[in-house]
Write a protein that holds these residues in place. Structure first.
Motif, short mmCIF file in Angstrom:
data_model
loop_
_atom_site.label_atom_id
_atom_site.label_comp_id
_atom_site.label_asym_id
_atom_site.label_seq_id
_atom_site.Cartn_x
_atom_site.Cartn_y
_atom_site.Cartn_z
N VAL A 190 20.78 4.90 -2.88
CA VAL A 190 19.63 3.88 -2.69
C VAL A 190 18.65 4.34 -1.72
CG1 VAL A 190 18.60 1.67 -2.72
CG2 VAL A 190 20.91 2.08 -3.93
N GLU A 191 19.26 4.37 -0.47
CA GLU A 191 18.56 4.60 0.70
C GLU A 191 17.68 6.14 0.72
OE1 GLU A 191 20.22 4.49 4.73
OE2 GLU A 191 21.90 2.92 3.76
N MET A 192 18.39 7.24 0.19
CA MET A 192 17.84 8.43 -0.08
C MET A 192 16.64 8.53 -1.25
SD MET A 192 21.03 11.11 -0.24
CE MET A 192 22.32 10.13 -0.90
N VAL A 193 16.74 7.88 -2.25
CA VAL A 193 15.80 7.68 -2.97
C VAL A 193 14.47 6.88 -2.50
CG1 VAL A 193 14.96 6.57 -5.27
CG2 VAL A 193 17.46 7.57 -5.14
N GLU A 194 14.78 5.79 -1.61
CA GLU A 194 13.71 5.07 -0.98
C GLU A 194 13.11 6.02 -0.11
OE1 GLU A 194 12.56 2.03 -1.99
OE2 GLU A 194 14.00 2.05 -3.54
N TRP A 195 13.93 6.75 0.46
CA TRP A 195 13.12 7.64 1.65
C TRP A 195 12.19 8.78 0.62
CZ3 TRP A 195 13.50 13.26 1.19
CH2 TRP A 195 13.13 13.86 2.36
N GLY A 196 12.65 9.19 -0.33
CA GLY A 196 11.74 10.04 -1.16
C GLY A 196 10.58 9.28 -1.66
N PHE A 197 10.55 8.14 -2.01
CA PHE A 197 9.36 7.44 -2.51
C PHE A 197 8.23 7.30 -1.16
CE2 PHE A 197 11.77 5.41 -6.02
CZ PHE A 197 11.12 6.11 -6.98
N GLY A 198 8.99 7.18 0.03
CA GLY A 198 7.87 6.98 1.15
C GLY A 198 7.35 8.25 1.31
N ARG A 199 7.73 9.45 0.77
CA ARG A 199 6.87 10.63 1.24
C ARG A 199 5.98 10.99 0.30
NH1 ARG A 199 9.02 13.04 5.68
NH2 ARG A 199 8.80 15.35 4.69
N ASP A 200 5.28 10.24 -0.40
CA ASP A 200 4.05 10.45 -1.18
C ASP A 200 3.08 9.99 -0.29
OD1 ASP A 200 2.06 11.09 -2.72
OD2 ASP A 200 2.57 9.52 -4.33
N SER A 201 2.37 10.67 0.54
CA SER A 201 1.62 10.04 1.80
C SER A 201 0.28 9.86 1.12
CB SER A 201 1.39 10.98 2.99
OG SER A 201 1.18 12.14 2.66
N ASP A 202 -0.30 10.63 0.16
CA ASP A 202 -1.67 10.37 -0.28
C ASP A 202 -1.73 9.72 -1.70
OD1 ASP A 202 -0.60 12.38 -1.98
OD2 ASP A 202 -2.05 14.09 -1.33
N GLY A 203 -0.62 9.36 -2.38
CA GLY A 203 -0.47 8.60 -3.54
C GLY A 203 -0.94 9.37 -4.89
N ASP A 204 -0.68 10.86 -4.67
CA ASP A 204 -0.91 11.81 -5.91
C ASP A 204 0.40 11.91 -6.72
OD1 ASP A 204 0.44 13.36 -4.42
OD2 ASP A 204 -0.81 14.93 -4.60
N GLY A 205 1.31 11.28 -6.41
CA GLY A 205 2.84 11.39 -7.36
C GLY A 205 3.61 12.35 -6.86
N LEU A 206 3.09 13.04 -6.09
CA LEU A 206 3.91 14.30 -5.37
C LEU A 206 4.61 13.98 -4.08
CD1 LEU A 206 1.65 17.14 -6.35
CD2 LEU A 206 3.52 16.32 -7.52
N LEU A 207 5.68 14.62 -4.00
CA LEU A 207 6.49 14.46 -2.65
C LEU A 207 5.72 15.49 -1.51
CD1 LEU A 207 10.13 14.02 -2.15
CD2 LEU A 207 9.05 15.22 -0.39
N ASP A 208 5.32 14.77 -0.49
CA ASP A 208 4.60 15.73 0.69
C ASP A 208 5.61 15.92 1.78
OD1 ASP A 208 2.21 14.97 -0.96
OD2 ASP A 208 1.85 13.50 0.15
N HIS A 209 5.04 17.01 2.53
CA HIS A 209 5.92 17.59 3.50
C HIS A 209 4.79 18.48 4.49
CE1 HIS A 209 5.78 21.60 1.79
NE2 HIS A 209 5.80 21.09 0.54
N GLY A 210 5.26 18.73 5.63
CA GLY A 210 4.69 19.33 6.61
C GLY A 210 4.02 20.78 6.30
N PRO A 211 2.91 21.07 7.05
CA PRO A 211 2.10 22.32 6.90
C PRO A 211 2.36 23.30 7.89
CG PRO A 211 0.57 20.61 7.80
CD PRO A 211 1.90 19.92 7.68
N SER A 212 2.96 22.90 9.05
CA SER A 212 2.93 23.76 10.19
C SER A 212 4.15 24.70 10.39
CB SER A 212 2.60 23.11 11.39
OG SER A 212 2.68 23.70 12.33
N THR A 213 4.13 25.77 10.98
CA THR A 213 5.43 26.47 11.60
C THR A 213 5.27 26.81 12.81
OG1 THR A 213 4.38 28.56 10.72
CG2 THR A 213 5.78 27.39 8.93
#
Length: 834
Positions: free
Chosen positions: A514-537
């Motif tokens: 349950v915690e892992m799924v909630e973590w995933g839902f919290g990753r859509d920062s712009d509300g487009d339905g996709l899971l977001d992640h960082g851009p930098s290396t």
């Protein structure tokens, strides 16, 4: 004991099908056999004070019989009232019987007679009959066939590992960033203890290193055997690392008299700093090891090297027989008389001098190659075996399993898991475990799967799986922030529970799901339905919040991350249903369905007839042609028309080479054949391509990729590198042995079977995809809860046979719409689906 209770006793104790001939020294001849018991050989458990074993009515000398219980190995001759063999209820054990030969083909009767403490006048019988199998795990290379013995190979004790050349020396060149240097030696994570090191002989007035006169090498379970010929002086060397001990042992036999020469470097250094040398190492002679002890003052690391031969002399950086000296990375040479078999031992500790000395001293006296072989044979013979009519596939599968077991690490600080790759990554990576544990689930190795999952889940933070589990002195400390590591674990938990039937595990860890799924839902920062992640290396690796391609910028929504998020939601939904959490199950499945639609609509590139690699922060798609689009295809989230077009695109020469699949199309301006993620070939993505082709019926294309992977494993003597150059088949800036590379091959082979297990409902579904090149495929020791199955697919008679070897109740098997319940001990047949 009554005949009925005796029959039940035997059935519950002996693991049928585990009677196997074994070759202990790699000479091509069987030395004995082994078998396994899942319960004690005495019905009430207790202390066994005496035990004998008979084979076909003939008693075997107790000195030739070994029994392994947990990590302890005992010889039957050692068992007595003062040193009993303790069996607790449910104790599993492995027996190894050294007859000097194997059992002949056919059926044999094995009898065990045990005397319990307090009942010394009565012996308890356990008797079984079974067909012997000869399941060899061995690869042989010969100089007269053009073998290159300078290439690297790795062996392990599950707490330490050794980097060797195929000539048997802990001395081998490795290329990193265009520079080659010697990384051979013994490693006790996080330390490199000693090395590089080479062994030679002085005979007839000249000294020759064994690597210069090697004729033959055999890689068997846990050991390297090399044979050498120096002007008629024949030498055999067996190199191994005893299970659970931080030591490397070399047993050397000569057919004449000579002086043994050992040359090396006391280079104690953190494994992550292999390009550096220590500034100060204290060296002194110690008679307990009959050799030298090394101490890094700066790091507190200790190493020792000793030998069973008579010490003639030693030098340290040219100084002769110095009692004690301090030098930076001291070079040493030891000379020993070798008029009989001798043993060389390297051992050490990253924290304790006494431990380093005691381990080296014990290695000189107590270690035995047969114990090491028994340790790995136990793993190999309790997990799923695969046989086809293609010997290359078979050998690569066996060696691949062995290499995965080399990567198991049980560490006092890191816990239990599978190292990501050697020599660079002797730590646990959440993402790498995601693919590697799939292979362990496929071969029914439940113990390490459960241990690894529990280790990772115990380290969750705010619903997130660690990107890396590291520790003091390691190159990487424990860190979080991976874009995708968390997404594998609902899937892994589901597959483990469905295969093993371990409902208690699910009930204990479901709150973490349950915690892992909630973590995933919290990753859509712009509300487009996709899971977001960082851009930098930028910054020192590993960089937080990046995908598996952590050397390039793929922000903000990489395609494989979305596919893994769908798989996490679907798996979590299944788990929620199993525990009666219907509301979450329904909600999560609906979200998974929505996201699948988004993937197909937003990521399809009609120009390339392929999928975009990522959605940029601007909302624009990235048209780079990369293998990451194969993940939603292999998981079945793409309609057939688009999937076939994309698979055709990925199979073109700019992406697929004769040694695997590139990370970027060679037509792309960014392509660089030496770039980690912008052109190199990875076995990981080659496995994705094989699975994706199988999913959509491109069986021959998938099989060609599987054959490529098998050939590379055999070419590397059972290893499989992290990656290869994009322009030629050459490993580059890579680990010698990478866990998910091996796992990709094993997972692809199991994809041919198309197996879906549900141990909770005692059901099995098979949807095979067998290429025309194969006529027969047999898998033994497939586990479904408490059941043990053998599955044979034979295209000559167009039948799938499933034998329910052992179980407590029937299993329901489904093949191409046909369904049948199979009782324990029975066999059912089905037509091969067309």
């Amino acid at each position: 004991m009554s005949s009925e209770i005796g029959r039940i006793f035997t059935k519950m104790a002996y693991i049928r099908g585990s009677l196997i001939n074994i070759d202990l020294d790699g000479d091509g001849a069987y030395d004995g056999f082994s078998f396994r018991l899942r319960n004690p050989p005495v019905p009430l458990a207790g202390r066994v004070v005496r035990m004998i074993l008979l084979v076909d009515g003939e008693r075997v000398d107790e000195r030739r019989v070994f029994v392994k219980i947990r990590d302890e190995i005992r010889n039957l001759a050692e068992i007595s009232s003062s040193s009993p063999l303790t069996y607790l209820p449910g104790t599993r054990s492995v027996f190894m019987v050294l007859l000097g030969r194997g059992l002949e083909e056919g059926r044999h009767r094995i009898q065990i007679r045990s005397w319990l403490e307090g009942f010394e006048d009565i012996w308890i019988p356990l008797e079984f009959e079974d067909e012997v199998e000869s399941e060899e795990v061995k690869l042989e290379l010969r100089r007269d066939e053009g073998a290159d013995f300078s290439r690297p190979i790795i062996i392990s004790s599950n707490c330490a590992y050794a980097v060797l050349s195929r000539a048997g020396d802990p001395s081998v060149e490795w290329c990193w960033m265009g520079v080659s240097y010697d990384i051979g030696g013994l490693y006790v994570p996080p330390a490199k203890i000693l090395g590089p090191m080479r062994v030679g002989v002085e005979a007839g007035g000249r000294a020759v290193m064994l690597s210069e006169c090697v004729k033959r090498m055999v890689h068997g379970p846990g050991y390297i055997l090399t044979e050498h010929d120096l002007d008629g002086l024949r030498i055999t060397r067996r190199t191994y690392s005893p299970p659970g001990r931080p030591a490397l042992i070399q047993d050397i036999e000569l057919d004449g008299k000579a002086t043994l020469i050992v040359r090396g470097v006391g280079n104690l250094i953190p494994y992550g700093l292999l390009g550096l040398t220590p500034s100060s190492v204290k060296v002194f002679y110690d008679k307990r090891v009959n050799g030298l002890v090394f101490w890094s003052r700066d790091l507190g690391y200790y190493g020792a090297i000793g030998c069973s031969g008579k010490l003639i002399s030693y030098t340290l950086d040219g100084y002769s027989d110095v009692a004690e000296i301090t030098l930076p990375a001291p070079r040493f040479e030891l000379a020993y008389s070798a008029d009989k078999p001798v043993r060389v031992v390297v051992s050490g500790s990253p924290c304790d001098l006494e431990d380093a000395l005691s381990q080296a001293a014990a290695g000189l006296k107590k270690s035995d190659l047969s114990h090491t072989i028994l340790h790995y044979v136990t793993y190999l013979n309790k997990t799923t075996a695969l046989e086809t009519d293609d010997p290359e596939l078979n050998s690569a599968f066996k060696l691949g399993k062995l290499s995965l077991f080399y990567l198991i690490l049980r560490h006092p600080e890191l816990g239990s898991g599978i190292m990501a790759g050697l020599p660079r990554f002797p730590t646990f990576w959440g993402r790498d475990l995601g693919w590697t544990l799939q292979a362990m689930i496929n071969i029914s190795e439940w113990d390490i799967v459960r241990e690894s999952l529990e280790n990772v889940l115990n380290r969750m933070r705010d619903g997130e799986i660690p990107m890396i589990i590291g520790g003091r002195g390691f190159l990487h400390s424990t860190s979080y922030g991976s874009a995708d590591a968390t997404l594998y674990y609902p899937w892994l938990i589901r597959e483990y529970v469905m295969g093993s039937g371990d409902r208690q595990f699910l009930e204990k860890w479901y709150p973490k799901v349950v915690e892992m799924v909630e973590w995933g839902f919290g990753r859509d920062s712009d509300g487009d339905g996709l899971l977001d992640h960082g851009p930098s290396t930028t910054g020192f690796l590993p960089v937080p919040d990046t995908t598996w391609m952590d050397h390039i910028d793929r922000g903000k929504s990489a395609i494989e991350v979305q596919a893994l998020w769908v798989k996490a939601l679907e798996s979590a939904s299944d788990l929620a249903e199993l525990v009666g959490d219907g509301e979450r199950s329904k909600s999560w499945r609906e979200k998974a369905s929505e996201l699948k639609s988004i993937i197909v609509k937003r990521y399809w590139n009609p120009v390339e007839e392929y999928f975009y690699d990522t959605i940029r922060p601007s909302g624009e798609p990235d048209p780079s042609v990369r293998p990451n689009a194969l993940v939603p295809i292999m998981l079945g989230y793409v309609d057939r028309e688009r999937a076939l077009k994309a698979l055709s695109r990925a199979s073109k020469p700019d992406m697929t080479t004769p040694w695997g699949v590139r990370t970027l199309s060679s037509l792309d301006p960014k392509y660089d054949p030496k770039a980690y993620h912008d052109g190199c070939v990875w076995p990981l993505v080659t496995g994705w391509a094989a699975a994706a082709n199988l999913r959509y019926g491109r069986i021959e294309e998938a099989f060609n990729l599987i054959k490529i992977m098998a050939g590379q494993i055999l070419n590397e003597a059972g290893m499989y590198a992290e990656l290869y150059r994009g322009d030629r088949e050459e490993s580059f800036n890579a680990c010698i042995l990478q866990a998910w590379s091996i796992a990709s091959y094993i997972n692809s082979l199991f994809g041919l079977l198309g197996m879906e297990r549900n141990a909770l409902e005692r059901s099995l579904k098979i949807s095979p995809s067998i290429p025309g090149e194969l006529t027969n495929m047999t898998l033994k020791r497939i586990r479904l809860g408490d059941s043990n199955l053998t599955i044979t697919i034979n295209r000559l008679i167009e039948k799938i046979s499933i034998h329910h070897l052992k179980g407590l109740s029937p299993i329901k098997v489904m093949v191409a719409g046909e369904e049948e319940a199979i009782e324990p001990g029975e066999t059912a047949s089905f037509p091969i689906p067309t």
